[in-house]
Design a protein around this motif. Structure first.
Motif, mmCIF file in Angstrom:
data_model
loop_
_atom_site.group_PDB
_atom_site.id
_atom_site.type_symbol
_atom_site.label_atom_id
_atom_site.label_comp_id
_atom_site.label_asym_id
_atom_site.label_seq_id
_atom_site.Cartn_x
_atom_site.Cartn_y
_atom_site.Cartn_z
ATOM 1 N N ASN A 196 1.214 4.068 -3.040
ATOM 2 C CA ASN A 196 0.882 5.473 -2.784
ATOM 3 C C ASN A 196 2.039 6.386 -3.151
ATOM 4 O O ASN A 196 1.845 7.457 -3.736
ATOM 5 C CB ASN A 196 0.512 5.669 -1.310
ATOM 6 C CG ASN A 196 -0.942 5.338 -1.022
ATOM 7 O OD1 ASN A 196 -1.815 5.605 -1.840
ATOM 8 N ND2 ASN A 196 -1.209 4.760 0.128
ATOM 9 N N ARG A 207 0.821 -1.220 0.000
ATOM 10 C CA ARG A 207 0.000 0.000 0.000
ATOM 11 C C ARG A 207 0.852 1.267 0.000
ATOM 12 O O ARG A 207 0.609 2.204 -0.774
ATOM 13 C CB ARG A 207 -0.936 -0.001 1.212
ATOM 14 C CG ARG A 207 -1.892 1.185 1.258
ATOM 15 C CD ARG A 207 -2.605 1.243 2.603
ATOM 16 N NE ARG A 207 -3.393 0.064 2.847
ATOM 17 C CZ ARG A 207 -4.669 -0.059 2.465
ATOM 18 N NH1 ARG A 207 -5.257 0.916 1.827
ATOM 19 N NH2 ARG A 207 -5.332 -1.165 2.741
ATOM 20 N N ASP A 211 -7.442 -1.632 -3.205
ATOM 21 C CA ASP A 211 -7.968 -0.494 -2.444
ATOM 22 C C ASP A 211 -7.234 0.784 -2.844
ATOM 23 O O ASP A 211 -7.845 1.812 -3.165
ATOM 24 C CB ASP A 211 -7.788 -0.784 -0.947
ATOM 25 C CG ASP A 211 -8.454 0.264 -0.069
ATOM 26 O OD1 ASP A 211 -8.332 1.456 -0.373
ATOM 27 O OD2 ASP A 211 -9.071 -0.122 0.925
ATOM 28 N N THR A 212 -5.917 0.724 -2.857
ATOM 29 C CA THR A 212 -5.107 1.902 -3.183
ATOM 30 C C THR A 212 -5.297 2.329 -4.636
ATOM 31 O O THR A 212 -5.467 3.516 -4.938
ATOM 32 C CB THR A 212 -3.615 1.611 -2.935
ATOM 33 O OG1 THR A 212 -3.424 1.296 -1.560
ATOM 34 C CG2 THR A 212 -2.753 2.816 -3.294
ATOM 35 N N SER A 267 -5.248 -4.754 -0.366
ATOM 36 C CA SER A 267 -4.696 -3.417 -0.136
ATOM 37 C C SER A 267 -4.268 -2.762 -1.442
ATOM 38 O O SER A 267 -4.421 -1.545 -1.610
ATOM 39 C CB SER A 267 -3.520 -3.479 0.835
ATOM 40 O OG SER A 267 -2.453 -4.230 0.304
ATOM 41 N N ALA A 268 -3.741 -3.562 -2.381
ATOM 42 C CA ALA A 268 -3.324 -3.001 -3.668
ATOM 43 C C ALA A 268 -4.527 -2.476 -4.437
ATOM 44 O O ALA A 268 -4.497 -1.370 -5.000
ATOM 45 C CB ALA A 268 -2.591 -4.061 -4.485
#
Length: 260
Positions: free
Chosen positions: A94, A90, A181-182, A178-179
């Motif tokens: 970002n 994540r 989501d980001t 998480s990937a």
């Protein structure tokens, strides 16, 4: 007095570590500090950030764990090439994508990975989803259909895709949460600044995916998810070309419609 000061520093330490980590991570990801470069010494970093050695070491340790740097005694801390980075982490995503100037080449690369993974996940979800899983997917779809601003649309879209990953009941596939989501957050940043109706036009594809999972039809779920992601892939590709073209033209009023 010394005990009180020590406790105060201990409370501040996580925030200081995060500040050092984020700054160095972004500088490496944006190639301000290029691959092959050696980071400044611990002493120099202490002075730059106004922190103690423990904070610097924790930040470097985390960067190393994410694959951005290697630490070797007497050789310093060296920045590794991007191929060694944990690109689905994540924080790394970002730092790479950035909030102001999204790296569309990276977005397209991640979309390619999603096209490999998520249609298969939708097919698995069609055969493995529990009643509760299907309820989560349908609730997320309803939230997407009712959403009326960027924040609610992003939240609902994330919930939809993550619910499908969870419905596979495969812990490895769930590791991509998480990937995704980001990356969905960043896709929305690009979408809002590009083509009108992007979100609404892709809703029928999402609905078809949910319906196929509800029916337990794996092949239909796979094809529907391919339509969902293929649509986004196409828009991102066109946005990239359009952005490059517009960069060579005079600016236009902000309320003017952009060419599609």
């Amino acid at each position: 007095m010394r005990t009180k000061r020590a406790k105060s520093e201990k409370r501040l330490k996580p925030g200081r570590i995060h500040a050092v980590l984020t700054t160095l991570g972004r500088e490496i990801a944006q190639e301000t500090i290029p691959a092959g470069a050696v980071l400044p010494s611990e002493h120099d970093l202490e002075i730059r950030f106004g922190v103690g050695r423990g904070v610097v070491r924790e930040a470097i340790k985390t960067l190393s764990g994410k694959g951005l740097v290697s630490v070797r005694p007497r050789h310093g801390t060296k920045v590794l090439p991007r191929r060694d980075w944990s690109l689905l982490d994540r924080d790394v995503l970002n730092w790479l994508v950035g909030p102001d100037k999204p790296d569309r080449e990276l977005l397209l690369a991640v979309q390619e990975v999603r096209l490999i993974i998520e249609p298969a996940a939708a097919a698995l979800a069609a055969t493995r989803a529990t009643k509760q899983d299907r309820q989560r997917i349908n609730a997320a779809l309803e939230a997407m259909q009712a959403a009326d601003n960027q924040d609610t649309r992003t939240a609902a879209d994330k919930a939809f895709h993550l619910a499908i990953l969870d419905a596979t009941h495969n812990p490895v596939l769930q590791g991509f949460r998480s990937a995704i989501d980001t990356i969905l957050s960043t896709v929305f940043v690009v979408a809002v600044d590009s083509v009108d109706g992007w979100f609404e036009e892709n809703l029928p594809n999402h609905a078809a995916t949910a319906r196929a999972i509800e029916e337990g039809d794996a092949q239909k779920a796979r094809r529907a998810m391919e339509q969902v992601l293929g649509y986004t892939q196409t828009k991102l590709s066109r946005r990239k070309v359009g952005a490059n073209h517009r960069d060579r033209r005079p600016s236009r009023p902000r309320n003017a419609r952009q060419a599609q």
